[in-house]
Design a protein around this motif. Structure first.
Motif, short mmCIF file in Angstrom:
data_model
loop_
_atom_site.label_atom_id
_atom_site.label_comp_id
_atom_site.label_asym_id
_atom_site.label_seq_id
_atom_site.Cartn_x
_atom_site.Cartn_y
_atom_site.Cartn_z
N HIS A 336 -103.03 -8.90 2.07
CA HIS A 336 -102.01 -8.81 1.02
C HIS A 336 -102.64 -8.40 -0.31
CE1 HIS A 336 -98.49 -10.18 3.16
NE2 HIS A 336 -99.09 -11.27 3.58
N VAL A 337 -103.72 -9.05 -0.69
CA VAL A 337 -104.36 -8.77 -1.98
C VAL A 337 -104.97 -7.37 -1.98
CG1 VAL A 337 -106.16 -9.47 -3.60
CG2 VAL A 337 -104.74 -11.21 -2.48
N GLN A 338 -105.63 -7.00 -0.89
CA GLN A 338 -106.22 -5.67 -0.83
C GLN A 338 -105.17 -4.57 -0.97
OE1 GLN A 338 -108.22 -5.84 2.95
NE2 GLN A 338 -110.08 -6.76 2.11
N GLU A 339 -104.01 -4.75 -0.33
CA GLU A 339 -102.95 -3.75 -0.44
C GLU A 339 -102.42 -3.67 -1.87
OE1 GLU A 339 -101.35 -1.59 2.25
OE2 GLU A 339 -103.50 -1.93 2.55
N ASP A 346 -100.53 -4.69 -10.79
CA ASP A 346 -101.30 -5.35 -11.85
C ASP A 346 -101.60 -6.80 -11.55
OD1 ASP A 346 -101.38 -3.16 -13.81
OD2 ASP A 346 -99.21 -3.40 -13.82
N GLY A 347 -101.03 -7.32 -10.48
CA GLY A 347 -101.25 -8.71 -10.15
C GLY A 347 -100.35 -9.13 -9.00
N TYR A 385 -111.34 -12.97 -5.99
CA TYR A 385 -111.57 -11.80 -5.14
C TYR A 385 -111.00 -10.54 -5.81
CZ TYR A 385 -111.28 -8.58 -1.19
OH TYR A 385 -111.40 -7.48 -0.38
N ALA A 386 -109.78 -10.63 -6.34
CA ALA A 386 -109.14 -9.45 -6.94
C ALA A 386 -109.89 -8.96 -8.16
CB ALA A 386 -107.70 -9.79 -7.31
N ASN A 393 -111.37 -1.34 -5.40
CA ASN A 393 -110.21 -1.21 -6.27
C ASN A 393 -109.98 -2.46 -7.12
OD1 ASN A 393 -109.40 1.39 -5.06
ND2 ASN A 393 -108.86 0.13 -3.28
N HIS A 394 -111.04 -3.21 -7.40
CA HIS A 394 -110.86 -4.47 -8.12
C HIS A 394 -110.20 -4.25 -9.48
CE1 HIS A 394 -114.20 -3.30 -10.70
NE2 HIS A 394 -113.96 -4.36 -11.45
N ASN A 395 -109.55 -5.28 -9.97
CA ASN A 395 -108.90 -5.24 -11.28
C ASN A 395 -109.35 -6.47 -12.05
OD1 ASN A 395 -107.23 -5.35 -13.50
ND2 ASN A 395 -105.32 -5.04 -12.38
#
Length: 525
Positions: A336-339, A346-347, A385-386, A393-395
């Motif tokens: 979910h987070v990777q997608e 943005d979050g 992780y994000a 693609n980290h933010n």
């Protein structure tokens, strides 16, 4: 507290342009050829001879789109200089492209030139310091062995490609400029110099604290895209969609970028787009529920069906490593987070945080305080992780927003404020008991929540009063017509940033705050 949620090959030809400027000859593409993906066919190639850095979704005649397909985009821009003289000494070759797209961290744009003597491509550079959806000029200069880049008939080839299929890239200008020691017999009259680029005005990135108007749509996201694209909200909460079976190739990244572009163009503001994710329930229509092995895994994680009667949904042991992989680290090539990171959200907007207070969870762990601690740890892992530089693609500014479960705040206030950037609560005052899948069904709105769950309104109001001033508070009320007006004008102003909608969350509400309607009128005049 747990009563809510869920809710080929293309070729275009055109006469090329040549201009001579003090022994310099500028060429623009004679044709363009897509080898992977597509160049848009509804925009003339002539736009590439004018540098204006202005085109957007409302100005189709000003640029050409490079549309990735599969893993990436690859296209060739062909240039031809009819008066080329191989005996004429060249000083330099300048390659220039103006592009609009994602930043390098999201999608690389790679420019190369063909070495015709060696029959191989030589990389010139990429979008190293580009800013997401701000016009960027690629400018590369060659000064040695220049004739090896030009065929004897005067043709040159420039390759433009991306490293993934994350989003389209707009190209509004392309040129190759040859500089020579002398005019070498080129007697063409010099035309006027090209238009200088229009300076980018820049834009402001909104924060959750500044948000006044928001929208919540998690069903039918791929339908009526134009309504989202042409809106002017501060915060958008959208279903990721690509995690649904059969929707893996839906280009939600393009939708997000166009939403942002429209807001930037109209009011100089980049809105926030959050990914709706059910963080503690498994849903049978997701990518992780296809094979018999998948189903066995979910059975092992399950503690039972959704307590509110939602079909094909089960509450899970959210602290288990197998579920963390599905939610965060990757299962069957995605999470979910990777997608959400891959597609430019943005979050995260987290549904079912209230799993921590589910009686079945509490019975397994032993106490509500222990389940709360596990929920905090789970959400902290999502955030860490994000934001981690090592994550694709980290933010670093990835936002964490909880839906409901306002009682988690009382379990550990400092920990809650340390991980949450905002909270959104459903149906403080008004709810619906039908119409969960049908926008038009009566009963999907305007029912006092206390009629369905006695004491709910007072309980949530008390929780939010404790939070007030510590973090932004949003609310989704299932209210329409005059009741929606009551929410906007009487109930919500001192409590939350409201959005009045219907239970299905499949459309943009037609009952929006007067201030938002004034904004639309102001910026569309």
């Amino acid at each position: 507290m747990s009563i809510f949620s869920k809710t080929k090959l293309l070729l275009y030809s055109v006469p090329f342009a040549i201009c001579s400027l003090s022994h310099a000859t500028s060429l623009h593409p004679k044709n363009i050829e897509a080898l992977q993906g597509q160049f848009s066919s509804d925009q003339p190639i002539e736009v590439l001879s004018k540098r204006d850095q202005y085109g957007d979704e409302d100005e189709w005649d000003r640029y050409i789109e490079a549309k990735p397909e599969g893993k990436y985009f690859k296209g060739i821009l062909n240039f031809k200089y009819d008066k080329y003289n191989a005996e004429c000494p060249l000083k330099s070759i300048q390659v220039t492209l103006n592009t609009l797209g994602e930043s390098k961290s999201q999608q690389k744009q790679i420019v190369s030139i063909k070495n015709v003597k060696l029959n191989q491509w030589q990389r010139l550079g990429l979008n190293n310091d580009s800013t997401s959806w701000v016009w960027y000029e690629h400018s590369y200069s060659l000064k040695h062995d220049l004739h090896q880049y030009i065929n004897d008939n005067g043709t040159m080839e420039i390759m433009f490609r991306t490293n993934n299929a994350y989003d389209v890239v707009n190209i509004d200008y392309a040129a190759v400029t040859l500089s020579s020691e002398s005019e070498c017999g080129d007697t063409l009259p010099p035309p006027p110099p090209p238009n200088p680029p229009t300076p980018d005005p820049g834009h402001k990135k909104l924060t959750l604290d500044e948000a006044k108007y928001w929208v919540y749509k998690i069903q039918n996201v791929s339908q009526k895209e134009h309504e989202l694209i042409n809106s002017l909200f501060d915060v958008y909460v959208l279903e990721v969609t690509t995690t649904e079976q059969g929707m893996e190739n839906y280009n939600i990244a393009h939708l997000i970028s166009r939403i942002k572009q429209h807001n930037i163009k109209k009011r100089g503001v980049e809105p926030i787009v959050l990914a709706y994710v059910d963080i503690a329930q498994a849903e049978q229509w997701r990518w992780y529920y296809e094979s018999s092995a998948d189903k066995h895994l979910i059975d092992q994680l399950s503690v039972g069906d959704d307590p509110n009667g939602w079909e094909d949904i089960t509450v899970v042991k959210y602290w288990e490593k197998a579920w963390e992989n599905i939610a965060i680290y990757g299962y069957k090539g995605r999470s979910h987070v990777q997608e959400s990171l891959k597609h430019g959200f943005d979050g995260i907007y987290m549904d079912w945080v209230e799993a921590f207070s589910d009686d079945r969870i509490v019975n397994i762990i032993g106490s509500k305080s222990a389940t709360a601690s596990k929920m905090f740890s789970f959400i902290e892992k999502i955030r860490d992780y994000a934001r981690a530089p090592s994550t694709p693609n980290h933010n670093p500014n990835y936002l964490i927003v909880a839906q409901n479960a306002s009682d988690l705040y009382e379990e550990n206030r400092s920990r809650y404020l340390g991980v949450m950037d905002a909270i959104a609560v459903e149906a403080i005052w008004y709810d619906g008991d039908r119409g969960f899948d049908d926008w038009n069904e009566e009963g999907g709105y305007n029912i006092p929540t206390n009629d369905l769950y006695p004491g709910w309104t007072e309980e949530v109001e008390e929780d939010l009063a404790d939070m007030k001033g510590s973090l932004p508070i949003f609310c989704a009320e299932y209210a329409q017509t005059e009741i929606a007006k009551k929410v906007y004008e009487q109930l919500a102003p001192d409590v939350c940033v409201p959005y009045a909608t219907r239970r299905s969350l499949g459309e943009i509400s037609r009952d929006l705050p007067a201030g938002y309607l004034d904004r639309v009128k102001q910026f569309n005049e």
